[in-house]
Design an enzyme around this catalytic site. Sequence first.
Site, PDB file in Angstrom:
ATOM      1  N   GLU A  53       0.812  -1.242   0.092  1.00  0.00           N
ATOM      2  CA  GLU A  53       0.085  -0.067   0.031  1.00  0.00           C
ATOM      3  C   GLU A  53       0.934   1.312  -0.108  1.00  0.00           C
ATOM      4  O   GLU A  53       2.032   1.203   0.496  1.00  0.00           O
ATOM      5  CB  GLU A  53      -0.806   0.223   1.297  1.00  0.00           C
ATOM      6  CG  GLU A  53      -1.817  -0.884   1.593  1.00  0.00           C
ATOM      7  CD  GLU A  53      -2.528  -1.082   2.942  1.00  0.00           C
ATOM      8  OE1 GLU A  53      -2.117  -0.083   3.558  1.00  0.00           O
ATOM      9  OE2 GLU A  53      -2.919  -2.332   3.254  1.00  0.00           O
TER      10      GLU A  53
ATOM     11  N   LYS B  59       2.216   4.551   1.307  1.00  0.00           N
ATOM     12  CA  LYS B  59       2.336   4.993   2.688  1.00  0.00           C
ATOM     13  C   LYS B  59       1.909   6.511   2.746  1.00  0.00           C
ATOM     14  O   LYS B  59       2.509   7.588   2.154  1.00  0.00           O
ATOM     15  CB  LYS B  59       3.786   4.825   3.264  1.00  0.00           C
ATOM     16  CG  LYS B  59       3.977   5.332   4.940  1.00  0.00           C
ATOM     17  CD  LYS B  59       5.170   4.681   5.273  1.00  0.00           C
ATOM     18  CE  LYS B  59       5.432   5.059   6.723  1.00  0.00           C
ATOM     19  NZ  LYS B  59       5.365   6.286   7.091  1.00  0.00           N
TER      20      LYS B  59
ATOM     21  N   ASP C  12       1.465  10.061   3.850  1.00  0.00           N
ATOM     22  CA  ASP C  12       2.361  11.123   4.681  1.00  0.00           C
ATOM     23  C   ASP C  12       1.499  12.199   5.494  1.00  0.00           C
ATOM     24  O   ASP C  12       1.194  13.288   4.826  1.00  0.00           O
ATOM     25  CB  ASP C  12       3.363  11.677   3.924  1.00  0.00           C
ATOM     26  CG  ASP C  12       4.317  12.233   4.852  1.00  0.00           C
ATOM     27  OD1 ASP C  12       4.574  12.042   6.029  1.00  0.00           O
ATOM     28  OD2 ASP C  12       5.281  13.206   4.178  1.00  0.00           O
TER      29      ASP C  12
ATOM     30  N   TYR D 106      -6.848   2.351   6.499  1.00  0.00           N
ATOM     31  CA  TYR D 106      -5.962   1.095   6.225  1.00  0.00           C
ATOM     32  C   TYR D 106      -6.052  -0.128   6.858  1.00  0.00           C
ATOM     33  O   TYR D 106      -5.347  -1.025   6.637  1.00  0.00           O
ATOM     34  CB  TYR D 106      -4.698   1.540   5.487  1.00  0.00           C
ATOM     35  CG  TYR D 106      -3.887   2.396   6.645  1.00  0.00           C
ATOM     36  CD1 TYR D 106      -3.532   1.987   7.929  1.00  0.00           C
ATOM     37  CD2 TYR D 106      -3.764   3.742   6.369  1.00  0.00           C
ATOM     38  CE1 TYR D 106      -3.017   2.805   8.733  1.00  0.00           C
ATOM     39  CE2 TYR D 106      -3.025   4.447   7.129  1.00  0.00           C
ATOM     40  CZ  TYR D 106      -2.702   4.206   8.425  1.00  0.00           C
ATOM     41  OH  TYR D 106      -2.127   4.978   9.463  1.00  0.00           O
TER      42      TYR D 106
ATOM     43  N   LYS E  39      10.993   3.164   2.424  1.00  0.00           N
ATOM     44  CA  LYS E  39      11.422   4.285   2.341  1.00  0.00           C
ATOM     45  C   LYS E  39      11.559   4.749   0.713  1.00  0.00           C
ATOM     46  O   LYS E  39      12.618   4.221   0.444  1.00  0.00           O
ATOM     47  CB  LYS E  39      12.123   5.135   3.370  1.00  0.00           C
ATOM     48  CG  LYS E  39      11.348   5.247   4.537  1.00  0.00           C
ATOM     49  CD  LYS E  39      10.172   6.207   4.712  1.00  0.00           C
ATOM     50  CE  LYS E  39       9.562   6.132   6.060  1.00  0.00           C
ATOM     51  NZ  LYS E  39      10.226   7.001   6.953  1.00  0.00           N
TER      52      LYS E  39
ATOM     53  N   CYS F 204      15.326  47.420  -9.739  1.00  0.00           N
ATOM     54  CA  CYS F 204      14.549  46.343 -10.673  1.00  0.00           C
ATOM     55  C   CYS F 204      15.797  45.893 -11.678  1.00  0.00           C
ATOM     56  O   CYS F 204      16.479  46.745 -12.280  1.00  0.00           O
ATOM     57  CB  CYS F 204      13.608  46.693 -11.261  1.00  0.00           C
ATOM     58  SG  CYS F 204      13.023  45.661 -12.595  1.00  0.00           S
TER      59      CYS F 204
ATOM     60  N   CYS G   5      14.167  47.017 -15.146  1.00  0.00           N
ATOM     61  CA  CYS G   5      14.061  48.385 -15.717  1.00  0.00           C
ATOM     62  C   CYS G   5      14.845  49.295 -14.883  1.00  0.00           C
ATOM     63  O   CYS G   5      14.694  50.559 -15.047  1.00  0.00           O
ATOM     64  CB  CYS G   5      12.486  48.623 -15.580  1.00  0.00           C
ATOM     65  SG  CYS G   5      11.713  48.636 -14.132  1.00  0.00           S
TER      66      CYS G   5
ATOM     67  N   CYS H  28       9.073  46.316  -7.575  1.00  0.00           N
ATOM     68  CA  CYS H  28       9.122  47.190  -8.817  1.00  0.00           C
ATOM     69  C   CYS H  28       8.076  47.921  -9.021  1.00  0.00           C
ATOM     70  O   CYS H  28       6.768  47.013  -9.217  1.00  0.00           O
ATOM     71  CB  CYS H  28       9.701  46.404  -9.946  1.00  0.00           C
ATOM     72  SG  CYS H  28       9.679  47.581 -11.374  1.00  0.00           S
TER      73      CYS H  28
ATOM     74  N   CYS I  29       7.399  48.458 -16.433  1.00  0.00           N
ATOM     75  CA  CYS I  29       8.481  47.646 -16.486  1.00  0.00           C
ATOM     76  C   CYS I  29       8.433  46.492 -17.514  1.00  0.00           C
ATOM     77  O   CYS I  29       7.408  45.846 -17.552  1.00  0.00           O
ATOM     78  CB  CYS I  29       8.780  47.127 -15.108  1.00  0.00           C
ATOM     79  SG  CYS I  29      10.029  45.785 -15.009  1.00  0.00           S
TER      80      CYS I  29
HETATM   81  S1  IVH Z   1      -0.483   0.291   8.719  1.00  0.00           S
HETATM   82  C1  IVH Z   1       1.121  -1.331  13.094  1.00  0.00           C
HETATM   83  N1  IVH Z   1      -0.618   1.523   6.439  1.00  0.00           N
HETATM   84  O1  IVH Z   1       2.725   5.209   9.021  1.00  0.00           O
HETATM   85  C2  IVH Z   1       1.194  -0.113  12.257  1.00  0.00           C
HETATM   86  N2  IVH Z   1       0.432   2.597   8.305  1.00  0.00           N
HETATM   87  O2  IVH Z   1       5.450   4.934   9.915  1.00  0.00           O
HETATM   88  C3  IVH Z   1       0.152  -0.435  10.973  1.00  0.00           C
HETATM   89  N3  IVH Z   1       0.787   4.923   7.426  1.00  0.00           N
HETATM   90  O3  IVH Z   1       1.599   4.933  12.129  1.00  0.00           O
HETATM   91  C4  IVH Z   1       0.175   0.812  10.250  1.00  0.00           C
HETATM   92  N4  IVH Z   1       0.004   5.093   5.374  1.00  0.00           N
HETATM   93  O4  IVH Z   1       0.309   6.487  10.373  1.00  0.00           O
HETATM   94  C5  IVH Z   1       0.037   1.527   7.705  1.00  0.00           C
HETATM   95  N5  IVH Z   1      -1.034   2.311   4.120  1.00  0.00           N
HETATM   96  C6  IVH Z   1      -0.611   2.418   5.560  1.00  0.00           C
HETATM   97  C7  IVH Z   1      -0.134   3.583   5.919  1.00  0.00           C
HETATM   98  C8  IVH Z   1       0.454   3.686   7.154  1.00  0.00           C
HETATM   99  C9  IVH Z   1       0.754   5.791   6.261  1.00  0.00           C
HETATM  100  C10 IVH Z   1       1.446   5.538   8.681  1.00  0.00           C
HETATM  101  C11 IVH Z   1       0.615   5.256   9.954  1.00  0.00           C
HETATM  102  C12 IVH Z   1       1.830   4.735  10.701  1.00  0.00           C
HETATM  103  C13 IVH Z   1       3.085   5.277  10.152  1.00  0.00           C
HETATM  104  C14 IVH Z   1       4.394   4.372  10.363  1.00  0.00           C
END
Ligand code: IVH
Length: 693
Positions: A118, A120, A122, A229, A324, A417, A420, A435, A440
């Site tokens: 999945e 991740k 942010d 999720y 990551k 500027c 000009c 400016c 200009c």
């Molecule tokens: S599963 C046991 N799925 O990433 C933890 N986490 O760095 C289960 N996060 O605390 C988390 N997308 O806030 C899961 N698709 C995803 C996620 C996700 C973002 C976050 C979540 C977690 C943090 C860990």
Amino acid sequence: MSRGADDAAARVRDLRDAIRHHEERYYIQNDPEISDDEFDRLLHELEQLEADNPDLIAADSPTQRVAGSPIEGFATVEHLMPMLSLDNAYGEDELRAFDDRVRKGAGVGSAAVGYVAELKIDGLSIALTYEDGRLARGATRGDGFRGEEVTANVRTIRAIPLRLRGHVQGRVEVRGEVYLPRAAFARMNQQREVAGEPPFANPRNAAAGTMRNLSPVLVSKRGLSAFTYQLVSLASGGESAEPPGARLHSATLTTMRAWGLPVERHWQPCAGIDEVIAYCQTWAGKRLGLDFDTDGVVVKVDDLAVRERLGSTAKFPRWATAFKFPARQGTTTLRRIAVNVGRTGAVTPYAVLDPIFLAGSTISMATLHNAEDVARKDLREGDRVLIEKGGDVIPKVVKPILPHPEGAVAWQMPAACPVCSSPLRRDEEEVVWRCENTSCPARIQRSLEHFASRSAMNIEGLGESLIEQLIAQGLVRDFADLYKLDATQLENLVVTPREPKSDRSRPRKLGKVGRNVIEQIERSKTNDLSRLIYGVGIRHVGEKAAATLARHFRTMEGVLRASAEMLHTVPEIGPVVAASVRAFADESRNRELVARLQGEGLNMVSQAPPPTSQPGPLAGKVFVLTGTLSDMSREQATEALERLGAKVAGSVSKKTSYLVAGADAGSKLEKARALGVETLDEQAFLQLIIKAS
Ligand code: IVH
């Protein structure tokens, strides 16, 4: 014109009472008495009044529940099951090492383990509790054991259903991530800039800051969204909340989606770690096309029974890891700090860098925002600097790598500027240098680019380089000159295409392209007034404000003649925009330009339907105007009153509700007094209009 301090204080009190009342109706009783728009208008008016009268600001005002204030407002809640964090995997090798540990722990020998990959998200993690299918609670992660109860804020997020589809019984906890879509982030920072507030560094910080805001009304306007999720089954009377028969995480995701929960749609089952690695590689490149920030891929064992066998450490589950994405940072040399002149004359610094290859492309320039930012980071020409490719396409300079090279000196905004040579100026309360020369060439270039752009006059084919040529050859100095061009002129215009090494780089005539551009220019004459208002580039007037102005005033003439007070009576037009429109209209140069555009046959009338003809707030009231008003003409006052639903009559009678008496009022005033009709002086009249709008 500024209103009296007592009036302002009284209005602030009234507004606060009203807002508290409506908040309660909406959020606690679930029974609002007014529309969201009406509510927003009240809050907006209060925010403006407080900004104009800082001594009236009180800690208990509904506008003051901002991030950073004590969060006593949020109760602490205990998570029924701890919210763990995730272990990280950097690169392919660490993913394979994770897979080895999983296979060993699960005891599957050399057989492949099924995973779900999945994106991740942010943002910030959130736990949502549903009771018998209804959203009962929202909590932040906190320290993993205890978080903050943020139900009121969570309820404002439209992606989170208040009620699940189907018959979901008992207590269900769903976990996910609250995030700020990139578009909403950009909008939010733009607004902060206009308000003179510092921008948020990234969508994650903006989302976290927003969630900690004590005013759900405000949170609701920020455009937060969410993905879920994970389903945590919470036994209720011995029954599991897990969907019956679900033995796989992938099945759970499908069920969650069916319940109406937001599940990010790019998740993928993977039949072994090779497929996981391929997924990670794909998304390292594709992620910038998404409307949200993702910093990696979460890899999870699909089989729930295998997960149970693997268990967790004190911090992480052993059945999942976070891959990551490769670093998007690097170091290079800051060769020079140059400045760019924008359409409004804003002069902004940017970095000229030794080219560096970062996450897929070569970077040789980066934004530096403004002079203050350069000073705060103490960036100097010649520095080694850390560069980052963030969520946006535009890379930024994070910081210098100290020490500065010998002899490097602090950077200063040039005094003049670069295009000009006019002296640059800065308003005291602004960070931006400008400016101020409206002729200009750089400003003209950017203004024309804006005028021709898709959301303004939408003149296809009239892009940056063509505009540059038109200016260089003395054919165009302003918008109106565009409409003087003819097809022969453009067909014969000699242009040098941009690409220096291609065959087509030799100077050549524009030919047929020129004819098409003329057709586009001609077509743009019939655009709606809103596009023209936006196109002429009045400061602070974006697309939405332009449409509002067009709809309300109907004609360009109406917009330009409206006083700042009248503009302010228009819903959604605040004092900043109102003052800016007035300043634009007061410049004779601008009025002449508009007159020339009109002379060229441009449409100056709004084609949009007029504002809804619901009974206005002054419906049924009859006004009579007499004497001279200092701030507006009789016509303008009449227009404002009629827009609010009032009638304006010529003579005083028993039916008159108010007589508005300007300076030198004569017999009408006497008659009104004789009949006991309430009279308003100009000040009181303005108050009434502002209150009613
Ligand atoms: S599963 C046991 N799925 O990433 C933890 N986490 O760095 C289960 N996060 O605390 C988390 N997308 O806030 C899961 N698709 C995803 C996620 C996700 C973002 C976050 C979540 C977690 C943090 C860990």
